[in-house]
Design a protein around this motif. Structure first.
Motif, PDB file in Angstrom:
ATOM      1  N   SER A 199       0.892  -1.228  -0.118  1.00  0.00           N
ATOM      2  CA  SER A 199      -0.037  -0.017   0.123  1.00  0.00           C
ATOM      3  C   SER A 199       0.913   1.330   0.119  1.00  0.00           C
ATOM      4  O   SER A 199       0.750   2.018  -0.764  1.00  0.00           O
ATOM      5  N   SER A 200       1.792   1.210   0.702  1.00  0.00           N
ATOM      6  CA  SER A 200       2.665   2.240   0.987  1.00  0.00           C
ATOM      7  C   SER A 200       3.454   2.521  -0.257  1.00  0.00           C
ATOM      8  O   SER A 200       3.567   3.929  -0.900  1.00  0.00           O
ATOM      9  N   TRP A 201       4.165   1.666  -1.054  1.00  0.00           N
ATOM     10  CA  TRP A 201       4.847   1.625  -2.334  1.00  0.00           C
ATOM     11  C   TRP A 201       3.798   1.969  -3.264  1.00  0.00           C
ATOM     12  O   TRP A 201       3.960   3.043  -4.299  1.00  0.00           O
ATOM     13  N   SER A 202       2.576   1.564  -3.513  1.00  0.00           N
ATOM     14  CA  SER A 202       1.813   1.687  -4.501  1.00  0.00           C
ATOM     15  C   SER A 202       1.036   3.233  -4.828  1.00  0.00           C
ATOM     16  O   SER A 202       0.616   3.529  -5.596  1.00  0.00           O
ATOM     17  N   GLY A 203       0.804   3.689  -3.350  1.00  0.00           N
ATOM     18  CA  GLY A 203      -0.121   4.998  -3.496  1.00  0.00           C
ATOM     19  C   GLY A 203      -1.345   4.604  -3.084  1.00  0.00           C
ATOM     20  O   GLY A 203      -2.129   5.477  -2.895  1.00  0.00           O
ATOM     21  N   LEU A 204      -1.779   3.347  -3.105  1.00  0.00           N
ATOM     22  CA  LEU A 204      -3.113   3.020  -2.879  1.00  0.00           C
ATOM     23  C   LEU A 204      -3.491   2.708  -1.350  1.00  0.00           C
ATOM     24  O   LEU A 204      -2.600   2.339  -0.658  1.00  0.00           O
ATOM     25  N   SER A 205      -4.753   3.194  -1.230  1.00  0.00           N
ATOM     26  CA  SER A 205      -5.180   2.710   0.575  1.00  0.00           C
ATOM     27  C   SER A 205      -5.075   1.369   0.815  1.00  0.00           C
ATOM     28  O   SER A 205      -5.324   0.586  -0.244  1.00  0.00           O
ATOM     29  N   LEU A 206      -5.181   0.949   2.064  1.00  0.00           N
ATOM     30  CA  LEU A 206      -5.237  -0.640   2.273  1.00  0.00           C
ATOM     31  C   LEU A 206      -6.456  -0.946   1.825  1.00  0.00           C
ATOM     32  O   LEU A 206      -6.610  -2.308   1.225  1.00  0.00           O
ATOM     33  N   GLU A 207      -7.636  -0.189   2.035  1.00  0.00           N
ATOM     34  CA  GLU A 207      -8.687  -0.801   1.361  1.00  0.00           C
ATOM     35  C   GLU A 207      -8.898  -0.999   0.007  1.00  0.00           C
ATOM     36  O   GLU A 207      -9.458  -1.922  -0.422  1.00  0.00           O
ATOM     37  N   ARG A 208      -8.517  -0.054  -0.812  1.00  0.00           N
ATOM     38  CA  ARG A 208      -8.644  -0.090  -2.313  1.00  0.00           C
ATOM     39  C   ARG A 208      -7.658  -1.111  -2.866  1.00  0.00           C
ATOM     40  O   ARG A 208      -7.992  -1.958  -3.679  1.00  0.00           O
ATOM     41  N   LEU A 209      -6.457  -1.202  -2.077  1.00  0.00           N
ATOM     42  CA  LEU A 209      -5.479  -2.501  -2.563  1.00  0.00           C
ATOM     43  C   LEU A 209      -6.176  -3.812  -2.366  1.00  0.00           C
ATOM     44  O   LEU A 209      -6.058  -4.660  -3.112  1.00  0.00           O
ATOM     45  N   SER A 210      -6.531  -4.132  -1.083  1.00  0.00           N
ATOM     46  CA  SER A 210      -7.275  -5.228  -0.750  1.00  0.00           C
ATOM     47  C   SER A 210      -8.546  -5.539  -1.597  1.00  0.00           C
ATOM     48  O   SER A 210      -8.517  -6.654  -2.092  1.00  0.00           O
ATOM     49  N   GLU A 211      -9.241  -4.649  -2.186  1.00  0.00           N
ATOM     50  CA  GLU A 211     -10.371  -4.522  -2.854  1.00  0.00           C
ATOM     51  C   GLU A 211      -9.701  -5.330  -4.524  1.00  0.00           C
ATOM     52  O   GLU A 211     -10.380  -6.082  -5.091  1.00  0.00           O
ATOM     53  N   ILE A 212      -8.762  -4.787  -4.834  1.00  0.00           N
ATOM     54  CA  ILE A 212      -8.293  -5.064  -6.244  1.00  0.00           C
ATOM     55  C   ILE A 212      -7.722  -6.566  -6.113  1.00  0.00           C
ATOM     56  O   ILE A 212      -7.641  -6.951  -7.260  1.00  0.00           O
ATOM     57  N   LEU A 213      -7.019  -6.827  -4.954  1.00  0.00           N
ATOM     58  CA  LEU A 213      -6.432  -7.872  -4.730  1.00  0.00           C
ATOM     59  C   LEU A 213      -7.401  -9.126  -4.331  1.00  0.00           C
ATOM     60  O   LEU A 213      -6.947 -10.606  -4.434  1.00  0.00           O
TER      61      LEU A 213
END
Length: 288
Positions: A199-213
């Motif tokens: 999340s920190s590296w990609s710039g996406l929030s934890l919630e959005r990154l979890s959603e994409i994954l």
């Protein structure tokens, strides 16, 4: 002897073409002109004669040309070209389009394609995405390096490896949850560490990154449960209504519930618009 630069290599080729051109002036063939040919015609003639040379001497011209393209890309690395494994980020309209869709703008170079004019296009894989996307060099710029993460299963040094480790840890958590068994503390801790780093590296929030994954989480969990033979009691991981989640459920409750809403509208620049509709089907739309 000092190392030759790319400017030196270009000068070497210019000298070879000058010598070749002098021969053309003195002994024009049936398809040659005694006057100075245009630069592109000169290079084409030179390559055609190299093909004759290779055919006569048992050299595979196409293989040599492929090798030359790879060497060319590597030699241009110091001039802003990207090597395989480089971390990059989108810029300009490509970045704006990804940001508007809530998609990652940083990723890893996984392949390259040399255009007819010698310019490279790059294949980029971003966290959470199931396929590579093709971009020109003008769409990319260097991204900060991914900081290595120490997990209970070893050190993870690049974002795609971190994604794989995160998916595997989450699948183990989900499989334990499906058995109503406690998940391993190591997996829970690795899940939070890897998700936070990505999340920190990609710039996406934890919630959005979890959603994409989420589609990858679900697919890996189903696969692991199938291997474990945990299908006999219906869909794995489903709890009776009103039953509180176990430790594994608590570890994964930050995952979005509506993974079916995850989709992508990322379009590859330069692609035929008629193909864009097909790209919309590449992202899984089902959740466990």
């Amino acid at each position: 002897m000092p190392k030759s630069s790319n400017a030196d290599f270009a000068e070497f080729a210019s000298r070879a073409l000058d010598a070749y051109q002098r021969d053309l002036r003195t002994e024009p063939g049936p398809h040659r002109h005694p006057w100075q040919p245009l630069e592109d015609e000169l290079v084409a003639d030179f390559l055609a004669d190299l093909m004759h040379h290779c055919a006569r001497n048992g050299i595979e011209f196409d293989e040599a040309l492929d090798d030359a393209r790879r060497v060319y890309i590597n030699e241009r690395a110091d001039e802003g070209a990207y090597n395989l494994g480089s971390t990059v980020q989108l810029k300009g309209p490509a970045a704006q389009e990804a940001e508007a869709a809530g998609l990652p703008t940083r990723g890893v170079i996984t392949g390259l394609l040399i255009a007819h004019d010698g310019s490279p296009d790059y294949y980029l894989r971003c966290p959470g995405e199931p396929r590579n996307h093709r971009f020109s060099a003008a769409d990319l710029q260097p991204a900060p390096a991914f900081q290595a993460v120490t997990t209970h299963r070893g050190v993870v040094a690049d974002p795609l490896a971190a994604e794989r480790a995160l998916v595997e840890a989450t699948a183990r958590i989900g499989t334990a949850d499906g058995r109503d068994a406690p998940a391993r503390y190591d997996d829970i801790e690795d899940h939070h560490t890897l998700l936070g780093s990505l999340s920190s590296w990609s710039g996406l929030s934890l919630e959005r990154l979890s959603e994409i994954l989420q589609p990858k989480f679900a697919a890996a969990t189903r696969q692991l449960e199938a291997v474990a033979g945990r299908w006999e009691d219906g869909p794995p991981g489903v709890r009776p209504a009103g039953e509180p989640p176990g430790p594994a459920g608590l570890a994964t409750q930050s995952f979005p519930a509506r993974a079916s809403e995850v989709s992508s509208t990322r379009a590859d620049p330069g692609r035929d618009p008629s193909h864009q509709a097909n790209d919309l089907t590449q992202y899984p739309r089902v959740a466990r």
